[in-house]
Design a protein around this motif. Structure first.
Motif, PDB file in Angstrom:
ATOM      1  N   MET A   1       0.909   0.793  -2.058  1.00  0.00           N
ATOM      2  CA  MET A   1       0.061  -0.877  -2.324  1.00  0.00           C
ATOM      3  C   MET A   1      -1.802  -0.372  -1.078  1.00  0.00           C
ATOM      4  O   MET A   1      -2.345  -0.677  -1.463  1.00  0.00           O
ATOM      5  CB  MET A   1       0.291  -2.358  -1.414  1.00  0.00           C
ATOM      6  CG  MET A   1       1.034  -3.170  -2.461  1.00  0.00           C
ATOM      7  SD  MET A   1       1.058  -3.155  -3.966  1.00  0.00           S
ATOM      8  CE  MET A   1      -0.182  -4.206  -3.434  1.00  0.00           C
ATOM      9  N   LEU A   2      -0.781   0.621  -0.095  1.00  0.00           N
ATOM     10  CA  LEU A   2      -2.100   1.293   0.526  1.00  0.00           C
ATOM     11  C   LEU A   2      -3.110   1.682  -0.272  1.00  0.00           C
ATOM     12  O   LEU A   2      -3.555   1.680  -0.083  1.00  0.00           O
ATOM     13  CB  LEU A   2      -1.572   2.188   1.518  1.00  0.00           C
ATOM     14  CG  LEU A   2      -2.555   2.667   2.579  1.00  0.00           C
ATOM     15  CD1 LEU A   2      -3.140   1.528   3.789  1.00  0.00           C
ATOM     16  CD2 LEU A   2      -2.153   3.506   3.498  1.00  0.00           C
ATOM     17  N   ASN A   3      -2.480   2.885  -1.006  1.00  0.00           N
ATOM     18  CA  ASN A   3      -4.259   3.264  -1.975  1.00  0.00           C
ATOM     19  C   ASN A   3      -4.030   2.699  -3.090  1.00  0.00           C
ATOM     20  O   ASN A   3      -5.048   2.317  -3.426  1.00  0.00           O
ATOM     21  CB  ASN A   3      -2.698   4.389  -3.040  1.00  0.00           C
ATOM     22  CG  ASN A   3      -3.087   4.929  -3.599  1.00  0.00           C
ATOM     23  OD1 ASN A   3      -4.210   6.079  -3.141  1.00  0.00           O
ATOM     24  ND2 ASN A   3      -2.490   5.741  -4.790  1.00  0.00           N
ATOM     25  N   ARG A   4      -3.433   1.476  -3.430  1.00  0.00           N
ATOM     26  CA  ARG A   4      -4.116   0.176  -3.847  1.00  0.00           C
ATOM     27  C   ARG A   4      -5.565  -0.297  -3.643  1.00  0.00           C
ATOM     28  O   ARG A   4      -6.795  -0.538  -4.180  1.00  0.00           O
ATOM     29  CB  ARG A   4      -3.663  -0.335  -4.847  1.00  0.00           C
ATOM     30  CG  ARG A   4      -2.822   0.452  -6.042  1.00  0.00           C
ATOM     31  CD  ARG A   4      -2.021  -0.854  -6.273  1.00  0.00           C
ATOM     32  NE  ARG A   4      -1.095   0.443  -7.457  1.00  0.00           N
ATOM     33  CZ  ARG A   4      -0.644  -0.117  -8.705  1.00  0.00           C
ATOM     34  NH1 ARG A   4       0.010  -1.732  -8.674  1.00  0.00           N
ATOM     35  NH2 ARG A   4       0.170   0.878  -8.940  1.00  0.00           N
ATOM     36  N   VAL A   5      -5.490  -0.352  -2.295  1.00  0.00           N
ATOM     37  CA  VAL A   5      -6.228  -1.204  -1.685  1.00  0.00           C
ATOM     38  C   VAL A   5      -7.672   0.038  -0.427  1.00  0.00           C
ATOM     39  O   VAL A   5      -8.405  -0.837  -0.172  1.00  0.00           O
ATOM     40  CB  VAL A   5      -5.619  -1.860   0.046  1.00  0.00           C
ATOM     41  CG1 VAL A   5      -6.432  -2.248   0.596  1.00  0.00           C
ATOM     42  CG2 VAL A   5      -5.319  -3.142  -0.603  1.00  0.00           C
ATOM     43  N   GLU A   6      -6.807   0.814  -0.664  1.00  0.00           N
ATOM     44  CA  GLU A   6      -7.904   2.207   0.236  1.00  0.00           C
ATOM     45  C   GLU A   6      -7.188   3.527  -0.369  1.00  0.00           C
ATOM     46  O   GLU A   6      -6.532   4.298   0.914  1.00  0.00           O
ATOM     47  CB  GLU A   6      -7.946   1.922   1.672  1.00  0.00           C
ATOM     48  CG  GLU A   6      -8.801   2.762   2.685  1.00  0.00           C
ATOM     49  CD  GLU A   6     -10.343   2.633   2.212  1.00  0.00           C
ATOM     50  OE1 GLU A   6     -10.952   3.729   1.447  1.00  0.00           O
ATOM     51  OE2 GLU A   6     -10.272   1.207   1.879  1.00  0.00           O
ATOM     52  N   THR A   8      -8.882   6.485  -0.341  1.00  0.00           N
ATOM     53  CA  THR A   8      -9.651   7.533  -0.153  1.00  0.00           C
ATOM     54  C   THR A   8      -8.800   7.663   1.719  1.00  0.00           C
ATOM     55  O   THR A   8      -9.848   8.258   2.609  1.00  0.00           O
ATOM     56  CB  THR A   8     -11.331   7.334   0.075  1.00  0.00           C
ATOM     57  OG1 THR A   8     -11.172   5.975   0.714  1.00  0.00           O
ATOM     58  CG2 THR A   8     -11.525   7.444  -0.876  1.00  0.00           C
ATOM     59  N   ALA A   9      -7.710   6.982   1.697  1.00  0.00           N
ATOM     60  CA  ALA A   9      -7.011   6.917   3.424  1.00  0.00           C
ATOM     61  C   ALA A   9      -6.339   7.577   3.300  1.00  0.00           C
ATOM     62  O   ALA A   9      -6.173   9.066   2.530  1.00  0.00           O
ATOM     63  CB  ALA A   9      -5.956   5.556   3.358  1.00  0.00           C
ATOM     64  N   SER A  10      -6.779   8.038   4.771  1.00  0.00           N
ATOM     65  CA  SER A  10      -6.425   9.746   5.679  1.00  0.00           C
ATOM     66  C   SER A  10      -4.988   9.328   5.015  1.00  0.00           C
ATOM     67  O   SER A  10      -3.924   8.811   5.131  1.00  0.00           O
ATOM     68  CB  SER A  10      -6.897   9.674   7.007  1.00  0.00           C
ATOM     69  OG  SER A  10      -5.715  10.081   7.258  1.00  0.00           O
ATOM     70  N   LEU A  11      -4.433  11.032   5.411  1.00  0.00           N
ATOM     71  CA  LEU A  11      -3.259  11.154   4.982  1.00  0.00           C
ATOM     72  C   LEU A  11      -2.231  10.930   6.398  1.00  0.00           C
ATOM     73  O   LEU A  11      -1.002  10.625   5.872  1.00  0.00           O
ATOM     74  CB  LEU A  11      -2.875  12.479   4.385  1.00  0.00           C
ATOM     75  CG  LEU A  11      -3.320  13.214   3.138  1.00  0.00           C
ATOM     76  CD1 LEU A  11      -3.482  14.587   3.628  1.00  0.00           C
ATOM     77  CD2 LEU A  11      -2.405  12.757   2.230  1.00  0.00           C
ATOM     78  N   LYS A  12      -2.347  11.056   7.344  1.00  0.00           N
ATOM     79  CA  LYS A  12      -2.287  10.570   9.175  1.00  0.00           C
ATOM     80  C   LYS A  12      -1.597   8.758   8.805  1.00  0.00           C
ATOM     81  O   LYS A  12      -0.591   8.326   9.389  1.00  0.00           O
ATOM     82  CB  LYS A  12      -3.209  10.788   9.798  1.00  0.00           C
ATOM     83  CG  LYS A  12      -3.129  12.079   9.748  1.00  0.00           C
ATOM     84  CD  LYS A  12      -2.089  13.353  10.446  1.00  0.00           C
ATOM     85  CE  LYS A  12      -2.131  14.588  10.024  1.00  0.00           C
ATOM     86  NZ  LYS A  12      -1.603  15.650  10.895  1.00  0.00           N
ATOM     87  N   MET A  13      -2.062   8.090   7.722  1.00  0.00           N
ATOM     88  CA  MET A  13      -1.614   7.026   7.090  1.00  0.00           C
ATOM     89  C   MET A  13      -0.280   6.500   7.050  1.00  0.00           C
ATOM     90  O   MET A  13      -0.076   5.399   7.682  1.00  0.00           O
ATOM     91  CB  MET A  13      -2.560   5.911   6.845  1.00  0.00           C
ATOM     92  CG  MET A  13      -4.025   6.079   7.429  1.00  0.00           C
ATOM     93  SD  MET A  13      -4.968   4.854   6.356  1.00  0.00           S
ATOM     94  CE  MET A  13      -4.079   2.920   6.962  1.00  0.00           C
ATOM     95  N   ALA A  14      -0.199   7.499   6.344  1.00  0.00           N
ATOM     96  CA  ALA A  14       0.972   7.378   5.489  1.00  0.00           C
ATOM     97  C   ALA A  14       2.200   8.669   6.004  1.00  0.00           C
ATOM     98  O   ALA A  14       3.972   8.175   5.672  1.00  0.00           O
ATOM     99  CB  ALA A  14       1.277   7.703   4.585  1.00  0.00           C
TER     100      ALA A  14
END
Length: 66
Positions: A1-6, A8-14
């Motif tokens: 779900m994080l990918n659908r919200v953001e 271009t999020a940083s890799l370090k988030m997951a």
């Protein structure tokens, strides 16, 4: 779900550093960014490809459909 919200999020988030390096070695890049996958969405596709996702042009993105 994080990918659908953001997407271009940083890799370090997951993922941690070891996971990032292992995925980079195990799965070739499908994107046209010169082999430099730096966003979370690129690595989530790599994880899905380990499970059989083909990442073809007309395929739906990996993950839940609801």
């Amino acid at each position: 779900m994080l990918n659908r919200v953001e997407p271009t999020a940083s890799l370090k988030m997951a993922l941690n550093t070891r996971e990032i390096s292992l995925l980079a070695q195990l799965v070739k890049n499908k994107s046209n960014n010169g082999g430099k996958s730096k966003c979370l969405s690129d690595y989530l596709i790599k994880i899905a490809m380990l499970g059989g996702y083909w990442a073809r042009k007309n395929d739906f993105p990996p993950g839940g459909t609801s």
